[in-house]
Write a protein that holds these residues in place. Structure first.
Motif, PDB file in Angstrom:
ATOM      1  N   THR A   2       0.847  -1.180   0.000  1.00 35.16           N
ATOM      2  CA  THR A   2       0.000   0.000   0.000  1.00 35.16           C
ATOM      3  C   THR A   2       0.887   1.236   0.000  1.00 35.16           C
ATOM      4  O   THR A   2       1.777   1.362   0.828  1.00 35.16           O
ATOM      5  N   SER A   3       0.632   2.155  -0.916  1.00 29.34           N
ATOM      6  CA  SER A   3       1.414   3.385  -0.989  1.00 29.34           C
ATOM      7  C   SER A   3       0.987   4.343   0.104  1.00 29.34           C
ATOM      8  O   SER A   3      -0.168   4.378   0.511  1.00 29.34           O
ATOM      9  N   ALA A   4       1.942   5.146   0.542  1.00 26.97           N
ATOM     10  CA  ALA A   4       1.634   6.209   1.492  1.00 26.97           C
ATOM     11  C   ALA A   4       0.843   7.278   0.739  1.00 26.97           C
ATOM     12  O   ALA A   4       1.058   7.502  -0.455  1.00 26.97           O
ATOM     13  N   PRO A   5      -0.062   7.950   1.424  1.00 29.65           N
ATOM     14  CA  PRO A   5      -0.817   9.003   0.752  1.00 29.65           C
ATOM     15  C   PRO A   5       0.093  10.166   0.371  1.00 29.65           C
ATOM     16  O   PRO A   5       1.063  10.456   1.071  1.00 29.65           O
ATOM     17  N   ASP A   6      -0.228  10.795  -0.747  1.00 32.06           N
ATOM     18  CA  ASP A   6       0.539  11.961  -1.185  1.00 32.06           C
ATOM     19  C   ASP A   6       0.369  13.124  -0.223  1.00 32.06           C
ATOM     20  O   ASP A   6       1.195  14.035  -0.194  1.00 32.06           O
ATOM     21  N   GLU A   7      -0.718  13.099   0.568  1.00 27.87           N
ATOM     22  CA  GLU A   7      -1.012  14.206   1.464  1.00 27.87           C
ATOM     23  C   GLU A   7      -1.744  13.692   2.696  1.00 27.87           C
ATOM     24  O   GLU A   7      -2.637  12.853   2.599  1.00 27.87           O
ATOM     25  N   ILE A   8      -1.326  14.175   3.856  1.00 24.55           N
ATOM     26  CA  ILE A   8      -1.991  13.878   5.122  1.00 24.55           C
ATOM     27  C   ILE A   8      -2.141  15.196   5.860  1.00 24.55           C
ATOM     28  O   ILE A   8      -1.205  16.009   5.886  1.00 24.55           O
ATOM     29  N   ARG A   9      -3.291  15.398   6.464  1.00 26.16           N
ATOM     30  CA  ARG A   9      -3.496  16.572   7.308  1.00 26.16           C
ATOM     31  C   ARG A   9      -3.562  16.121   8.760  1.00 26.16           C
ATOM     32  O   ARG A   9      -4.247  15.167   9.090  1.00 26.16           O
ATOM     33  N   THR A  10      -2.826  16.832   9.600  1.00 23.39           N
ATOM     34  CA  THR A  10      -2.904  16.619  11.041  1.00 23.39           C
ATOM     35  C   THR A  10      -3.621  17.833  11.625  1.00 23.39           C
ATOM     36  O   THR A  10      -4.103  18.690  10.878  1.00 23.39           O
ATOM     37  N   ASP A  11      -3.666  17.938  12.926  1.00 26.34           N
ATOM     38  CA  ASP A  11      -4.338  19.082  13.552  1.00 26.34           C
ATOM     39  C   ASP A  11      -3.760  20.413  13.087  1.00 26.34           C
ATOM     40  O   ASP A  11      -4.496  21.363  12.854  1.00 26.34           O
ATOM     41  N   PRO A  93      13.598  -5.985   6.968  1.00 25.04           N
ATOM     42  CA  PRO A  93      12.960  -4.828   6.338  1.00 25.04           C
ATOM     43  C   PRO A  93      12.222  -4.003   7.395  1.00 25.04           C
ATOM     44  O   PRO A  93      11.454  -4.544   8.193  1.00 25.04           O
ATOM     45  N   THR A  94      12.498  -2.706   7.417  1.00 27.63           N
ATOM     46  CA  THR A  94      11.854  -1.786   8.345  1.00 27.63           C
ATOM     47  C   THR A  94      11.466  -0.516   7.600  1.00 27.63           C
ATOM     48  O   THR A  94      11.814  -0.331   6.439  1.00 27.63           O
ATOM     49  N   PHE A  95      10.758   0.350   8.308  1.00 25.96           N
ATOM     50  CA  PHE A  95      10.562   1.734   7.869  1.00 25.96           C
ATOM     51  C   PHE A  95      11.417   2.600   8.776  1.00 25.96           C
ATOM     52  O   PHE A  95      11.311   2.517  10.002  1.00 25.96           O
ATOM     53  N   ASN A  96      12.263   3.427   8.182  1.00 28.59           N
ATOM     54  CA  ASN A  96      13.047   4.371   8.959  1.00 28.59           C
ATOM     55  C   ASN A  96      12.291   5.694   9.013  1.00 28.59           C
ATOM     56  O   ASN A  96      11.933   6.255   7.978  1.00 28.59           O
ATOM     57  N   LEU A  97      12.042   6.178  10.217  1.00 27.35           N
ATOM     58  CA  LEU A  97      11.361   7.454  10.427  1.00 27.35           C
ATOM     59  C   LEU A  97      12.410   8.556  10.506  1.00 27.35           C
ATOM     60  O   LEU A  97      13.348   8.473  11.304  1.00 27.35           O
ATOM     61  N   PHE A  98      12.241   9.559   9.672  1.00 26.72           N
ATOM     62  CA  PHE A  98      13.182  10.674   9.578  1.00 26.72           C
ATOM     63  C   PHE A  98      12.413  11.969   9.776  1.00 26.72           C
ATOM     64  O   PHE A  98      11.256  12.080   9.363  1.00 26.72           O
ATOM     65  N   TYR A  99      13.066  12.938  10.391  1.00 24.85           N
ATOM     66  CA  TYR A  99      12.487  14.273  10.488  1.00 24.85           C
ATOM     67  C   TYR A  99      13.601  15.285  10.646  1.00 24.85           C
ATOM     68  O   TYR A  99      14.617  15.038  11.291  1.00 24.85           O
ATOM     69  N   ARG A 100      13.414  16.410   9.998  1.00 19.12           N
ATOM     70  CA  ARG A 100      14.345  17.532  10.120  1.00 19.12           C
ATOM     71  C   ARG A 100      13.524  18.807   9.934  1.00 19.12           C
ATOM     72  O   ARG A 100      12.807  18.948   8.953  1.00 19.12           O
ATOM     73  N   PHE A 101      13.626  19.715  10.909  1.00 19.29           N
ATOM     74  CA  PHE A 101      12.808  20.927  10.917  1.00 19.29           C
ATOM     75  C   PHE A 101      13.663  22.179  11.045  1.00 19.29           C
ATOM     76  O   PHE A 101      14.754  22.137  11.610  1.00 19.29           O
ATOM     77  N   ARG A 102      13.122  23.287  10.535  1.00 20.59           N
ATOM     78  CA  ARG A 102      13.801  24.571  10.668  1.00 20.59           C
ATOM     79  C   ARG A 102      13.957  24.883  12.156  1.00 20.59           C
ATOM     80  O   ARG A 102      13.005  24.745  12.923  1.00 20.59           O
ATOM     81  N   ALA A 117       1.591  10.771  12.550  1.00 21.14           N
ATOM     82  CA  ALA A 117       0.838  10.511  11.320  1.00 21.14           C
ATOM     83  C   ALA A 117       1.530   9.423  10.493  1.00 21.14           C
ATOM     84  O   ALA A 117       0.869   8.543   9.933  1.00 21.14           O
ATOM     85  N   ALA A 118       2.850   9.471  10.420  1.00 25.11           N
ATOM     86  CA  ALA A 118       3.601   8.462   9.665  1.00 25.11           C
ATOM     87  C   ALA A 118       3.484   7.091  10.334  1.00 25.11           C
ATOM     88  O   ALA A 118       3.264   6.077   9.661  1.00 25.11           O
ATOM     89  N   ILE A 119       3.601   7.055  11.646  1.00 19.27           N
ATOM     90  CA  ILE A 119       3.497   5.798  12.394  1.00 19.27           C
ATOM     91  C   ILE A 119       2.095   5.211  12.243  1.00 19.27           C
ATOM     92  O   ILE A 119       1.932   4.003  12.048  1.00 19.27           O
ATOM     93  N   ASP A 120       1.080   6.069  12.327  1.00 21.36           N
ATOM     94  CA  ASP A 120      -0.308   5.602  12.167  1.00 21.36           C
ATOM     95  C   ASP A 120      -0.515   4.987  10.795  1.00 21.36           C
ATOM     96  O   ASP A 120      -1.125   3.929  10.662  1.00 21.36           O
TER      97      ASP A 120
END
Length: 176
Positions: A2-11, A93-102, A117-120
C-alpha cells in the motif's frame, strides 16, 4: 504494498509529497548547520541538499513511500521534512522514520505530530514492518522525541559515518 498518501493533514500540519518546488526549502532546512549538529558528515552543500530532494522524489516514484514536506496550511511555509523510507536493518525490512525541521520551529511539537501521522499510516498499511528511528548517540533531542513517540532503545549499530542508536516503535507504549 500500500502506498503512502501523497497528502496527510494533522491538527496543525499539511504533510505532502515532496516535489521540485521544494528545492529552496530543502536547501534551507537540510544545509542549516543547526539541523546537522549531530550529523557526523556535517551539513550538505546546497547542491547536495537539492540532490537529496531529487532522491526523495525517486523514492516516492519507486517505492510509493517517502518523505513529506511539512507545511503550515495557513501560511504555506515549509517548516521541515519527514516521513518514512524503506530500510533494511540487520537483514530485517523496516521503515526508517526521519524528520528535520527549521530551527525556528523547534519545540512546537511539529516533529512528534508529523511522526505520529507516519506511524499511524505504517500501522494500518504495513503492520508487519516495524518502524525504527536511527540516531547519533549524542542526539538527546531526537532520542527524547523517539521516547515521546513510544520508541524504545533497541540496540546499537553502525554506519559508514560511525555508531548509531536504533529505536524501535513499541505500539503498546505509544505516548500521547
Amino acid at each position: 504494498m500500500t502506498s503512502a498518501p501523497d497528502e496527510i493533514r494533522t491538527d496543525r500540519l499539511l504533510l505532502r509529497r515532496v516535489g521540485p518546488g521544494d528545492v529552496r526549502s530543502a536547501i534551507a532546512v537540510l544545509s542549516d548547520p543547526a539541523t546537522n549538529r549531530f550529523n557526523p558528515a556535517g551539513p550538505p552543500s546546497a547542491e547536495q541538499a537539492a540532490r537529496m530532494l531529487v532522491e526523495w522524489q525517486a523514492h516516492w516514484a519507486r517505492d510509493g513511500i517517502g518523505y513529506w514536506a511539512v507545511e503550515l496550511p495557513e501560511t504555506g511555509e515549509v517548516v521541515g521534512f519527514g516521513g518514512l523510507r524503506h530500510h533494511v536493518l540487520d537483514g530485517e525490512p523496516t521503515f526508517n522514520l526521519f524528520y528535520r525541521f527549521r530551527p525556528r520551529h523547534w519545540g512546537r511539537g511539529y516533529a512528534p505530530e508529523m511522526a505520529r501521522a507516519a506511524i499511524d499510516w505504517a500501522g494500518r498499511a504495513r503492520p508487519d514492518r516495524p518502524v525504527v528511528i536511527i540516531t547519533d548517540p549524542g542526539n538527546a533531542p531526537s532520542q527524547r522525541v523517539a521516547e515521546k513517540l513510544g520508541f524504545a532503545h533497541a540496540g546499537d549499530s553502525g554506519t559508514v559515518e560511525g555508531p548509531v542508536l536504533v529505536w524501535r516503535h513499541q505500539e503498546a507504549t505509544m505516548a500521547t
